[in-house]
Design a protein around this motif. Sequence first.
Motif, short mmCIF file in Angstrom:
data_model
loop_
_atom_site.label_atom_id
_atom_site.label_comp_id
_atom_site.label_asym_id
_atom_site.label_seq_id
_atom_site.Cartn_x
_atom_site.Cartn_y
_atom_site.Cartn_z
N GLN A 193 2.47 -32.37 -23.85
CA GLN A 193 2.55 -31.64 -25.12
C GLN A 193 3.85 -31.93 -25.87
O GLN A 193 3.84 -32.14 -27.07
CB GLN A 193 2.41 -30.13 -24.88
CG GLN A 193 0.99 -29.70 -24.59
CD GLN A 193 0.89 -28.21 -24.30
OE1 GLN A 193 1.79 -27.63 -23.70
NE2 GLN A 193 -0.20 -27.59 -24.72
N GLU A 236 4.08 -15.73 -27.13
CA GLU A 236 4.33 -14.86 -28.28
C GLU A 236 5.45 -13.87 -28.01
O GLU A 236 6.18 -13.48 -28.91
CB GLU A 236 3.07 -14.03 -28.61
CG GLU A 236 1.87 -14.81 -29.07
CD GLU A 236 1.03 -15.38 -27.92
OE1 GLU A 236 1.56 -15.53 -26.79
OE2 GLU A 236 -0.16 -15.66 -28.15
N ASN A 287 16.75 -23.68 -21.38
CA ASN A 287 15.78 -22.59 -21.15
C ASN A 287 14.61 -23.13 -20.35
O ASN A 287 13.54 -23.40 -20.88
CB ASN A 287 15.29 -22.03 -22.47
CG ASN A 287 16.41 -21.38 -23.25
OD1 ASN A 287 17.27 -20.71 -22.69
ND2 ASN A 287 16.42 -21.61 -24.54
N GLN A 315 5.70 -23.18 -27.28
CA GLN A 315 5.22 -23.55 -25.94
C GLN A 315 5.81 -24.90 -25.52
O GLN A 315 6.29 -25.04 -24.39
CB GLN A 315 3.71 -23.66 -26.00
CG GLN A 315 3.01 -23.38 -24.72
CD GLN A 315 1.57 -23.03 -25.01
OE1 GLN A 315 0.89 -23.73 -25.75
NE2 GLN A 315 1.11 -21.95 -24.44
N MET A 365 -0.09 -31.51 -32.48
CA MET A 365 0.27 -30.34 -31.69
C MET A 365 -0.94 -29.42 -31.54
O MET A 365 -0.96 -28.32 -32.08
CB MET A 365 1.43 -29.60 -32.37
CG MET A 365 2.74 -30.35 -32.30
SD MET A 365 3.98 -29.74 -33.49
CE MET A 365 4.18 -28.06 -32.91
N ASP A 366 -1.95 -29.90 -30.83
CA ASP A 366 -3.19 -29.14 -30.70
C ASP A 366 -3.01 -27.89 -29.86
O ASP A 366 -2.33 -27.91 -28.84
CB ASP A 366 -4.26 -30.01 -30.03
CG ASP A 366 -4.83 -31.00 -31.01
OD1 ASP A 366 -4.65 -30.78 -32.22
OD2 ASP A 366 -5.42 -32.00 -30.57
N SER A 367 -3.66 -26.84 -30.29
CA SER A 367 -3.79 -25.67 -29.44
C SER A 367 -4.78 -26.05 -28.35
O SER A 367 -5.82 -26.64 -28.60
CB SER A 367 -4.33 -24.49 -30.23
OG SER A 367 -4.61 -23.44 -29.35
N ILE A 411 2.31 -22.66 -30.57
CA ILE A 411 2.14 -24.00 -29.98
C ILE A 411 3.48 -24.74 -29.95
O ILE A 411 3.84 -25.36 -28.94
CB ILE A 411 1.09 -24.81 -30.79
CG1 ILE A 411 -0.26 -24.09 -30.76
CG2 ILE A 411 0.96 -26.22 -30.23
CD1 ILE A 411 -1.26 -24.63 -31.77
N GLN A 448 11.32 -27.08 -19.35
CA GLN A 448 10.52 -27.38 -20.54
C GLN A 448 11.42 -27.69 -21.73
O GLN A 448 11.16 -28.61 -22.49
CB GLN A 448 9.59 -26.22 -20.87
CG GLN A 448 8.64 -26.48 -22.04
CD GLN A 448 7.59 -27.54 -21.72
OE1 GLN A 448 7.05 -27.56 -20.62
NE2 GLN A 448 7.32 -28.42 -22.66
N LEU A 497 8.30 -22.88 -23.43
CA LEU A 497 7.25 -22.01 -22.86
C LEU A 497 7.29 -20.59 -23.42
O LEU A 497 6.34 -20.14 -24.03
CB LEU A 497 7.29 -21.96 -21.33
CG LEU A 497 7.04 -23.27 -20.59
CD1 LEU A 497 7.03 -23.03 -19.09
CD2 LEU A 497 5.74 -23.95 -21.01
N HIS A 498 8.40 -19.88 -23.20
CA HIS A 498 8.51 -18.53 -23.76
C HIS A 498 9.94 -18.05 -23.62
O HIS A 498 10.74 -18.64 -22.89
CB HIS A 498 7.54 -17.56 -23.07
CG HIS A 498 7.83 -17.32 -21.61
ND1 HIS A 498 8.71 -16.35 -21.18
CD2 HIS A 498 7.39 -17.94 -20.50
CE1 HIS A 498 8.76 -16.38 -19.85
NE2 HIS A 498 7.98 -17.34 -19.41
N ARG A 528 13.98 -18.03 -17.30
CA ARG A 528 14.06 -19.26 -18.12
C ARG A 528 15.42 -19.93 -17.98
O ARG A 528 16.27 -19.81 -18.87
CB ARG A 528 13.77 -18.98 -19.62
CG ARG A 528 12.53 -18.20 -19.95
CD ARG A 528 11.23 -18.77 -19.44
NE ARG A 528 11.00 -20.14 -19.82
CZ ARG A 528 10.68 -21.09 -18.95
NH1 ARG A 528 10.56 -20.84 -17.66
NH2 ARG A 528 10.45 -22.30 -19.36
#
Lengths: 388, 388
Positions: free
Chosen positions: A130, B69, A98, B261, A12-14, B258, A101, B265-266, A242
């Motif tokens: 991701q 965030e 939501n 996301q 889970m890379d940033s 992460i 995603q 997403l948010h 969302r």
Amino acid sequence: MQYTFAERVTHMDSSAIRELLKVAEQPQIISFAGGLPAAELFPLEEIKESYYQVLGAKDPSVLQYGATEGYLPLRQEIAAQMRVRGIVTEAENILLTNGSQQGLDLLAKLFINPGDVVLLQNPSYLGAIQSFQSYQANFMTIPTNDAGIDENALEVLIKQNQPKIIYLTPTYQNPTGSTFTTDERKAVLRIARDYRVPIIEDDPYSELCYDGQAAPPIRSFSTDDEVIYLGTFSKTLAPGIRLGWIVGGKSLIAKLVIAKQGADLHTGTLLQRATHYYLTHFSPTEHIETIRHAYQCRRDLMLSELKKAFSNKALWTEPTGGMFIWLTLPEGYDTLKLLPKALATNVAYVPGANFYVNKKSHNSMRLNFSNPSPSQIQQGIKLLAKIL
Amino acid sequence: MQYTFAERVTHMDSSAIRELLKVAEQPQIISFAGGLPAAELFPLEEIKESYYQVLGAKDPSVLQYGATEGYLPLRQEIAAQMRVRGIVTEAENILLTNGSQQGLDLLAKLFINPGDVVLLQNPSYLGAIQSFQSYQANFMTIPTNDAGIDENALEVLIKQNQPKIIYLTPTYQNPTGSTFTTDERKAVLRIARDYRVPIIEDDPYSELCYDGQAAPPIRSFSTDDEVIYLGTFSKTLAPGIRLGWIVGGKSLIAKLVIAKQGADLHTGTLLQRATHYYLTHFSPTEHIETIRHAYQCRRDLMLSELKKAFSNKALWTEPTGGMFIWLTLPEGYDTLKLLPKALATNVAYVPGANFYVNKKSHNSMRLNFSNPSPSQIQQGIKLLAKIL
């Protein structure tokens, strides 16, 4: 305190690029980097009125816990919209999420064991990559030739590697803007059915069509739930609310409900009620017509500006819908290395390599035309040409 | 189509009890089963006004994509509230989530490898058990004796089994209503620190205190991010908006960003802006005072009705806050088997066994007193006594 995380966290890379692109949010930057709709076209008044009516009806259940599946009248309304797009379905086949995603994440959670193979387009939507990566998927990419999808090679690949899932954005893809023909849709479906590999059809853009209609969704040709369809209001109404949905067979929806319950219990009740009010009391089709017209103008403008500024210096896609153009510079260019230079001249894009799995492309970039204004498109493409 | 799901799906059971309890939603049923706030006390007018103002300000960014965030002013406001509760923190330590259920899920995703041990209370919150289970955790439970937590046994257990996470609802727990003393909080923290096991402190109920103040959160005694704190607006404002938060160290918040996301997403932009408006333009403390008073009356009433109806026939907790009473019938009773009989006489509860991991309890039940009206409490407890 030093934490010991799970194994999956190493996958889970940033995204370093995301940090770099935070600069692109500064007001002086003309950004082609985001995947954002044009905020000035949001139906603010209608949404305000929808919330006002729903909250003013003195029914406190709009703020109470709700069913994980989602608000039944909204699922019925979405099912009706799906039928207009050729997808035979009922409320019972729909789970609200939501944004799409979350649909991707729930599906990845249900299907992916560490090491399982996901077959996808290359490049593909970053958020999907991701999600699958966070469940430790491996990736294989769909073979293409000059005629588009190489069906024979695809069949061999699937036979040899037995992927767990095929992930596709067949219509006005993010990042390239490319679209599957109806024949390609049917071919992929046939192969998926023959080898029993479910398809996830991610379809955020098909209503943003500028040259005729979008081809029918793959799900519309499907007869046995081989295709799991993801829809969203993010591009047609507003992303900041969302709200998305999954269309699937009832047994799959039942599994997804369990996964969603653990993930966040349910999607916001008030949000669902207000969106239902908006869809049934205003003119969503008229609104989509408005944004479609505006985005078509911006696409046309970006294409003509690209022609003026880049004519022999680059290649680009000419998408018939969606929000993105894919620009390819001559071999040798590295769009990641060029980005700081672009940002310094106040223009931003996303380097293409970010959308690739396995094999990287260094000389491509994704350009968004839905968010920047026409004058920003004119000025931004000129700035971009200068740094090359 | 027959799907091949991931291994973890076998750990994501549909709760049979949930199906059974769908009956409890019928209007003729007096339900002590839910964990719902009293809908008639929601600040509908203030929330309506908040949405109206935020959507009326002609700022379309309220409907646009936002930072993972969360909305900075809302995170700042929550940080300020946290400091009032004794938790030293800043906006940078806070991630906004879709209710604290999403916080649990993101943390389970970050920490739990298949087979990892989670140490928790027995019984515990069902949603937490489900989240950890879906990432294939094993469970161990906190040893207790007549004086509460058995510190020595706990230390031995942790030393021998090295759990990955300790999950606690130390204040007015769901399902029992029990509360850790300040000494117990400090003891658990010391042991967690000595053996380097992070604690997840789930704290949805501490503002619903009826006899004096709640004990300080464990996080308030923590100095090195050993404690990850989960908060929510579900019990103090409204659950149907789906808004919670995680307080953690900055490096943990970065990992959670992460994970979030990829998950969705948010959290909704409009929801965050409207909630910020509500918190800063109305009187959330006054509103909490109102529900606190109402729930206290309902708790007192349920306790007195239990005394009248059950005096020598059962034992029950006398919670000093929260939303639940835990009733234990004599050995030999099976509250799961009794449930259809209860539903047939129009009263509902959740059989206690659902909240247990490993060892099952058959003669207990969870009773909610925040949602039913006073007259429903009077009538429902009488009905319940009759079926025994």
